[in-house]
Write an enzyme that holds these catalytic residues in place. Sequence first.
Site, mmCIF file in Angstrom:
data_model
loop_
_atom_site.group_PDB
_atom_site.id
_atom_site.type_symbol
_atom_site.label_atom_id
_atom_site.label_comp_id
_atom_site.label_asym_id
_atom_site.label_seq_id
_atom_site.Cartn_x
_atom_site.Cartn_y
_atom_site.Cartn_z
ATOM 1 N N CYS B 430 -7.686 10.619 1.894
ATOM 2 C CA CYS B 430 -7.914 9.492 2.422
ATOM 3 C C CYS B 430 -8.272 9.208 3.579
ATOM 4 C CB CYS B 430 -6.593 8.720 1.824
ATOM 5 S SG CYS B 430 -5.049 9.596 2.794
ATOM 6 N N HIS B 474 -0.661 7.792 3.723
ATOM 7 C CA HIS B 474 -1.829 7.307 3.219
ATOM 8 C C HIS B 474 -2.816 6.715 4.810
ATOM 9 C CE1 HIS B 474 -4.818 6.032 0.522
ATOM 10 N NE2 HIS B 474 -4.725 4.593 0.755
ATOM 11 N N ASP B 490 -9.215 -0.604 1.253
ATOM 12 C CA ASP B 490 -8.806 0.758 0.952
ATOM 13 C C ASP B 490 -9.945 1.451 0.368
ATOM 14 O OD1 ASP B 490 -7.596 3.042 0.358
ATOM 15 O OD2 ASP B 490 -5.809 2.472 -0.441
#
Lengths: 305, 674
Positions: B430, B474, B490
């Site tokens: 991520c 994250h 995201d």
Amino acid sequence: MHSPLEPILGTINQIILGKQREVRLALTCLLAQGHLLIEDLPGVGKTTLAQVLARVLGLDCQRIQFTSDLLPADIIGVSVYERDSARFNFHPGPIFSHLVLADEVNRATPKTQSALLEAMGEQQVTAEGQTRALPQPFFVIATQNPSSQIGTYALPESQLDRFLMRLTLGYPNRLAERALLAGEDRRDLIAALPAQANADLLLGWQQAVRRVHGAPALIDYVQALAEQSRSCGLFESGLSPRAALGLLHAARAWAYLEGNDKVIPEHVQAVFPGVATHRLRPRDALSGAPAGAALHELMASVPIR
Amino acid sequence: MPTDMTLPRHRLLAWFTRGGADGRVHSALAAQPMAMLLGGVVLTTAPHLWRIDPLIACLAVLLTAWRGWITWRHKALPNHALVVLLACFATASVYLRGGTLLGRDAGVSVLVVFVAIKLLETRTLRDTGIVACLCFFLAITAFFYDQSPLAAAQALVATCTVLAAMIGLNSIVPSWRAALKRALALMAQALPVMLILFVLFPRLGGPLWSLPDSARAGMTGLSDSMSPGMISDLSQSDAIALRAQFDGPIPPRAARYWRGPILDQFDGQTWSRTRTFPFRPDMAVLRGRGELTRYEVTLEPNNQPWLFALDIPGQIPPEANYMQDYQLLARDRVVQRLRYRVSSYLDYEALWPGGKSARVRALSLPDGSNPRSVALATQWRADSATDAEYVQRAVRFMEQQRLVYTLSPPLALGPHTVDEFLFDSKEGFCEHFAAAFTVLMRAGGIPARVVTGYQGGEINSVDGYMEVRQSDAHAWTEIFLPDRGWLRMDPTAIAHPARIGDGMARALRRGDGLPLLMREQFSWLNRLREHWDALSNAWNQSILGYDQAHQRNLLERLGIGALDSVLRTVWITAGVALALAAASLLLIRERTADAPAQREWNRFCRRLARQGVVRRAAEGPRDFTERACAALPDHSALLAAIGAAFIELQYGPQLTDTPRQVTHLHRQISALPF
């Protein structure tokens, strides 16, 4: 559980009639390596007791009649110059024997008394700068005559403490006296007795007595008795540690005599009057209460937990 | 001393192991309870062995083992001089290895090794008492490191063992079973005292004393910077990051973005955080839509000031600051487990673009970095009429680039990490996605920044708490559009919607190094873990979380809240003194209480007294038994046996099987028909 001394007791009881308890206590005292004081009138068998003990146990016995002019040397012995060898030779006195009967010990001067008592305490005597060991076992039976106190030197309490026990024999009961009168002459009987032990055997028994088990619970009881004697207020002064030690040791000897390998409170109670009677003077002695009653009161007041 | 000089080495050895000057070569302590004490020492020191220096730990283990051998083989204890020498050596080693004798680690090391050394001169009961006290203290020190229920259970077992050993050592006929039973009883008796002290004893505002920095070294969590690989490292950890308990409905998985540090400074490799100022999020800068989601967070210590809240925080706890980048900060670093109430708007407009310098930072890229990405962005910009269209292009690019989401991306060694990820390796976690998207946005003139935090969280089905783990760490992107404010983008979700929808496990390739608990074949383990987590959460909430404020609340509810803490301390001290006095009275009674055999005898006497045969206080057991036999001739055989058995137990020599004999005596007395 029978002790090897049971037949010996039986034999003695054939001669000293009706005094089983006193005889047993006397033998206990002997086994506990203590000395015995008998306070009684003349003629109740004190000498006989000493003689029969000596005879049956195979010990030699000497009797010393204490008088006001008795000197220490008369007990311990003297060195006599001998012309043949041209030097002094020590002639041991009557104290050099296993069993010494010191009759009417309170008639002698304190100096003479203390010579005897020192010998009792130290198991040795010093004469003319030389220390001599007394024979082993060494056992003193001293007697006092309580009736005529004129011209006597009563043993002080500190000296009394050296005796493990004090007994009174007292008059025999009717039956025993009857048997005594009807029976043979005691002296002949004693002479006819066989020796049932010897000095070495007796020493072995004395060692065995030391090994009789005194459990913590029992020592608690002995301690409680000693403490109670000090704090109960019945007596002028309480039992000394030496007395407590003597009580425990006498109880051991009593247990051994019964054939036991451990002491129980009953053994302590059996010897307690004998051990304590000459050490505890009742506070209200003048009120006429007998010392024995106070001792029993003391014993009854100490619970066995 | 022998004068033989031929074997000086052996003589030296012999002298060292000869025993103390007092000539008592062998310890008179019973072997069985001594072994138990050794067990207690092992239990107490074991958790410390991994925390202290290996050399010191080895020394302690060796010395304890030596004492065990001595106890087992009935060997002689070492000479006093050797013990002193060992103590000096141990102290010197601790000093040399740690550089200090002060502080938690050095102190614990010294204690651990000194307990072992003390064992080597443990000859008398008094020595064992010292060992036991040291053990109790060591058991407390374990809580300097770990306050979990497991640590508490461990300390409990160790304490109980040491107690049992002390009971065994002090009893005449040791039996480990009886000792253990008694120790357990003792602990049970101590329980009410413990509870009272726990509830009433004044709590301190902070920790009892400040722990050294070394105590915080092991804390994991998000830091104030992000470089490639950092979050994927973090996501290997199953450790709990925070727990949350929601007042109302639980937000859907896709909304579980736990906002953490905002990173807006980029040097080509690393994203880092800039300090901003607190502000008041009024209607001008924050418009929430819909209901506030209210919840309580229990944050595990992470040695950082961040407080996590669902994106975006609405009402904040009083002890926190609302920063201009919409992040919550505590006043101090969180070094203890922290509980706070907070609420969030899941649907919001965050309109404050930041101060002037922040706005500059949100657009800046290092010169010459990631030229391919910048070139691509420049081309998109030329093709797009609006910002929204530009963002659309970037999103479509992320979707179509076939980027692979993996926990083990190739190590980015080059200077242009984003270029390498987007065009060469195409494999990333991520942080790669977020960094790449942010760079693309900035290159196109749209203010953007990286937000780190946690995404997800599972409900523990046992206690209903949501658990967010470090593996949920994250990173995502936030872009600023003038009319809409900061928007959460995201890129990981854009490329792999499954990451957010189904969790990390589904999104990752097969065989990728998943954290253990995310693997499906370990679901039973997961279940177990859930229970354990619920237990530790309950422990944290009710035991460790019982702080000053909670205590005040409780005391107020009990009606004694008005007492100030000084007065309360006085009361408690007085209470404890009274309790101790009562305890010592009990102890004295216990001391004078009867031995087992005596108890049986008393029972016997009571039974006979009911038959009218009352023992006089000064009546000896033999006399009494004889009297009883005479009074109750029907039972004389049994009575005599009982009397004889008691006399043997009470006045006879110590038996090896006393407890059995006492039991037998008990049965005999019970067999009496009255």
